[in-house]
Design a protein around this motif. Sequence first.
Motif, mmCIF file in Angstrom:
data_model
loop_
_atom_site.group_PDB
_atom_site.id
_atom_site.type_symbol
_atom_site.label_atom_id
_atom_site.label_comp_id
_atom_site.label_asym_id
_atom_site.label_seq_id
_atom_site.Cartn_x
_atom_site.Cartn_y
_atom_site.Cartn_z
ATOM 1 N N ALA A 17 17.183 2.342 -3.058
ATOM 2 C CA ALA A 17 16.426 3.637 -3.477
ATOM 3 C C ALA A 17 15.320 4.191 -2.495
ATOM 4 O O ALA A 17 15.064 5.439 -2.849
ATOM 5 N N CYS A 18 15.087 3.472 -1.642
ATOM 6 C CA CYS A 18 13.712 3.749 -0.834
ATOM 7 C C CYS A 18 13.981 4.792 0.093
ATOM 8 O O CYS A 18 14.855 4.452 1.102
ATOM 9 N N GLN A 19 13.185 5.869 0.387
ATOM 10 C CA GLN A 19 13.207 7.018 1.123
ATOM 11 C C GLN A 19 12.660 6.335 2.594
ATOM 12 O O GLN A 19 12.786 7.111 3.654
ATOM 13 N N TYR A 20 11.779 5.502 2.340
ATOM 14 C CA TYR A 20 11.123 4.890 3.552
ATOM 15 C C TYR A 20 11.834 3.696 4.366
ATOM 16 O O TYR A 20 11.173 3.142 5.079
ATOM 17 N N ALA A 21 12.689 3.301 3.824
ATOM 18 C CA ALA A 21 13.641 2.278 4.438
ATOM 19 C C ALA A 21 13.812 2.425 5.913
ATOM 20 O O ALA A 21 14.065 3.838 6.221
ATOM 21 N N VAL A 25 7.360 -6.216 -10.535
ATOM 22 C CA VAL A 25 6.565 -6.101 -9.425
ATOM 23 C C VAL A 25 5.740 -4.965 -9.191
ATOM 24 O O VAL A 25 4.500 -4.848 -9.153
ATOM 25 N N PHE A 26 6.480 -3.695 -9.576
ATOM 26 C CA PHE A 26 5.802 -2.285 -9.369
ATOM 27 C C PHE A 26 4.623 -1.962 -10.450
ATOM 28 O O PHE A 26 3.644 -1.759 -10.074
ATOM 29 N N PRO A 27 5.047 -2.277 -11.862
ATOM 30 C CA PRO A 27 3.687 -2.359 -12.785
ATOM 31 C C PRO A 27 2.521 -3.107 -12.433
ATOM 32 O O PRO A 27 1.287 -2.817 -12.574
ATOM 33 N N ALA A 86 17.272 -3.219 -5.872
ATOM 34 C CA ALA A 86 17.484 -1.954 -6.199
ATOM 35 C C ALA A 86 16.436 -1.031 -5.331
ATOM 36 O O ALA A 86 16.595 0.108 -5.069
ATOM 37 N N CYS A 87 15.203 -1.787 -5.175
ATOM 38 C CA CYS A 87 14.258 -0.740 -4.633
ATOM 39 C C CYS A 87 14.495 -0.469 -3.155
ATOM 40 O O CYS A 87 14.111 0.418 -2.752
ATOM 41 N N HIS A 88 15.194 -1.521 -2.551
ATOM 42 C CA HIS A 88 15.672 -1.126 -1.174
ATOM 43 C C HIS A 88 16.522 0.061 -0.973
ATOM 44 O O HIS A 88 16.421 0.844 -0.235
ATOM 45 N N ASP A 93 9.411 2.036 7.922
ATOM 46 C CA ASP A 93 9.940 0.782 8.066
ATOM 47 C C ASP A 93 9.708 -0.406 6.902
ATOM 48 O O ASP A 93 9.419 -1.269 6.789
ATOM 49 N N VAL A 94 9.826 0.319 5.725
ATOM 50 C CA VAL A 94 9.733 -0.408 4.549
ATOM 51 C C VAL A 94 10.921 -1.230 4.098
ATOM 52 O O VAL A 94 12.247 -0.942 3.779
ATOM 53 N N ASN A 95 10.849 -2.435 3.991
ATOM 54 C CA ASN A 95 11.952 -3.374 3.460
ATOM 55 C C ASN A 95 11.190 -4.412 2.756
ATOM 56 O O ASN A 95 11.079 -5.317 2.843
ATOM 57 N N ARG A 110 0.718 -1.408 -0.048
ATOM 58 C CA ARG A 110 -0.101 0.116 -0.022
ATOM 59 C C ARG A 110 0.774 1.379 -0.129
ATOM 60 O O ARG A 110 0.509 2.089 -0.595
ATOM 61 N N ILE A 111 2.078 1.166 0.823
ATOM 62 C CA ILE A 111 3.019 2.331 0.809
ATOM 63 C C ILE A 111 3.481 2.710 -0.472
ATOM 64 O O ILE A 111 3.735 3.652 -1.161
ATOM 65 N N CYS A 112 4.186 1.384 -1.045
ATOM 66 C CA CYS A 112 4.560 1.586 -2.451
ATOM 67 C C CYS A 112 3.846 1.917 -3.547
ATOM 68 O O CYS A 112 3.941 2.616 -4.451
ATOM 69 N N ASN A 113 2.219 1.481 -3.351
ATOM 70 C CA ASN A 113 1.617 1.875 -4.443
ATOM 71 C C ASN A 113 1.012 3.284 -4.340
ATOM 72 O O ASN A 113 0.720 4.092 -5.427
ATOM 73 N N ALA A 114 1.318 4.166 -3.159
ATOM 74 C CA ALA A 114 1.022 5.362 -2.920
ATOM 75 C C ALA A 114 2.315 6.247 -3.700
ATOM 76 O O ALA A 114 2.174 7.252 -4.212
ATOM 77 N N CYS A 115 3.442 5.612 -3.467
ATOM 78 C CA CYS A 115 4.738 6.236 -3.678
ATOM 79 C C CYS A 115 5.371 5.987 -5.142
ATOM 80 O O CYS A 115 5.496 6.929 -5.959
ATOM 81 N N ARG A 116 5.178 4.808 -5.458
ATOM 82 C CA ARG A 116 5.554 4.555 -6.924
ATOM 83 C C ARG A 116 6.903 4.841 -7.588
ATOM 84 O O ARG A 116 6.978 4.831 -8.731
ATOM 85 N N TYR A 117 7.687 5.492 -6.599
ATOM 86 C CA TYR A 117 8.987 5.762 -7.038
ATOM 87 C C TYR A 117 9.945 4.778 -7.793
ATOM 88 O O TYR A 117 10.637 5.160 -8.756
ATOM 89 N N CYS A 118 9.647 3.397 -7.414
ATOM 90 C CA CYS A 118 10.556 2.453 -8.035
ATOM 91 C C CYS A 118 9.833 1.800 -9.156
ATOM 92 O O CYS A 118 10.331 0.675 -9.749
ATOM 93 N N GLU A 119 8.863 2.476 -9.955
ATOM 94 C CA GLU A 119 8.035 1.828 -10.945
ATOM 95 C C GLU A 119 8.759 1.160 -12.074
ATOM 96 O O GLU A 119 8.197 0.231 -12.704
HETATM 97 S S1 SF4 Z 1 10.263 0.722 -2.092
HETATM 98 FE FE1 SF4 Z 1 10.028 2.557 -1.196
HETATM 99 S S2 SF4 Z 1 10.922 4.059 -2.841
HETATM 100 FE FE2 SF4 Z 1 10.400 2.287 -3.679
HETATM 101 S S3 SF4 Z 1 8.185 2.429 -4.170
HETATM 102 FE FE3 SF4 Z 1 8.269 1.332 -2.181
HETATM 103 S S4 SF4 Z 1 7.959 2.933 -0.712
HETATM 104 FE FE4 SF4 Z 1 8.463 4.052 -2.992
#
Ligand code: SF4
Length: 375
Positions: free
Chosen positions: A60-64, A29-31, A56-58, A70-72, A15-24
């Motif tokens: 790049a993640c500003q929420y890691a 996985v993201f598409p 790669a997404c880890h 705590d996004v991992n 849900r967090i990733c789907n709102a953020c979508r930075y790693c699309e």
């Molecule tokens: S892994 Fe982090 S930066 Fe990438 S889409 Fe998810 S929340 Fe956003």
Amino acid sequence: MPKTALLKESERIMRICNACRYCEGYCGVFPAMMQRKSFPDVDLVYLANLCHGCRACHYACQYAPPHEFDVNLPQTLAALRTQSYRDYAWPKPLARAFDRNGLVVALISVLVTTLVMLLTYVVQDAGVLFATHSGAGAFYQIMPHRVMVIPSAGIFLFALLALTIGFTRFLRDTGVRVHQLLNPRTMWRAATDAAQLKFLTGGGDGCNYPNERFSHLPRWYHHGMMYGFLLCVAATSVATFYHYGLGWEAPYPFASWPVVLGTVGGIGILVGTGGLLWLKMQSDPEPRDRQSTGMDVAFLALLLLTSLTGLLLLVARETPAMGVLLAIHFGVVLALFLALPYSKFVHAGYRFAALIKYARERRAVPGKIELSSDY
Ligand code: SF4
Ligand code: SF4
């Protein structure tokens, strides 16, 4: 982490990733995630098996971590993947081996190899076992053909049945239908993605494994292992045809197809598994799922041992060491067959099915879900 908590955590991160979508643009996985508004358990299992663990997404993640979100994602999806291997394995008592996989695989290898060695010592006297044998049929002077074929065929067929049942359960739960598996367009798309290990390219610069630096090494080592394994399967198939179709007995000349394919394949496996084990030893522990490590290492080690003993047997097949090396190699191969349905090997089928589902979803929404590596 218990399964329910794992699914809940996966859904929270999705849900967090789907709102953020930075790693699309990093992987499929993201598409695939972006096409969904909710994440039922079956979709989470599909997405977990679509992830190749490039990390790669880890990085790049500003929420890691240490961010409070705590996004991992790589660690959570790896844990869910391993849980799916455990859930779909058959039969259940053996499936529980997943919980202590490294130890079980090691025990299986030692036990089977020791049994084969003991059997060889009992059947053959020392004069035959340690003598030099050469020419067609030399292996069967140590171990009769029937003694080699009957147990290996039995174990192989059992492993095939267990793999098929596990794979069918995975298809059923993730909603992949047989006609979709057989659709030439989706099959071709999934096969090319798998053959290139496209999702191990990260955003195009390679994956972030074993640490934050970009690298194509994991992909190349994985290619060595995968294509080496396929070449060894081809070598065994040609040898089987030689034996039953043409009546030619092993060992075959160095310039024959089974030996050439087996040697190139064996070297590929040796380099690939050795390289992946070496990278694993240096792996950053933060995005790693500790529970999967034992399973990964055990399978890689068993595959490495199979190719190493096979190549040693090839080099020393006309020396007095051939008898002992043949028994050890045969024992390791039987152990590999037995361990296949309960090891990391199952990821080949599950990931391919996930790639097929992904290829189908891409076709359904053309142009909406493209990766940066597509351009
Ligand atoms: S892994 Fe982090 S930066 Fe990438 S889409 Fe998810 S929340 Fe956003
Ligand atoms: S494949 Fe790589 S980028 Fe995609 S979800 Fe897995 S770890 Fe993240």
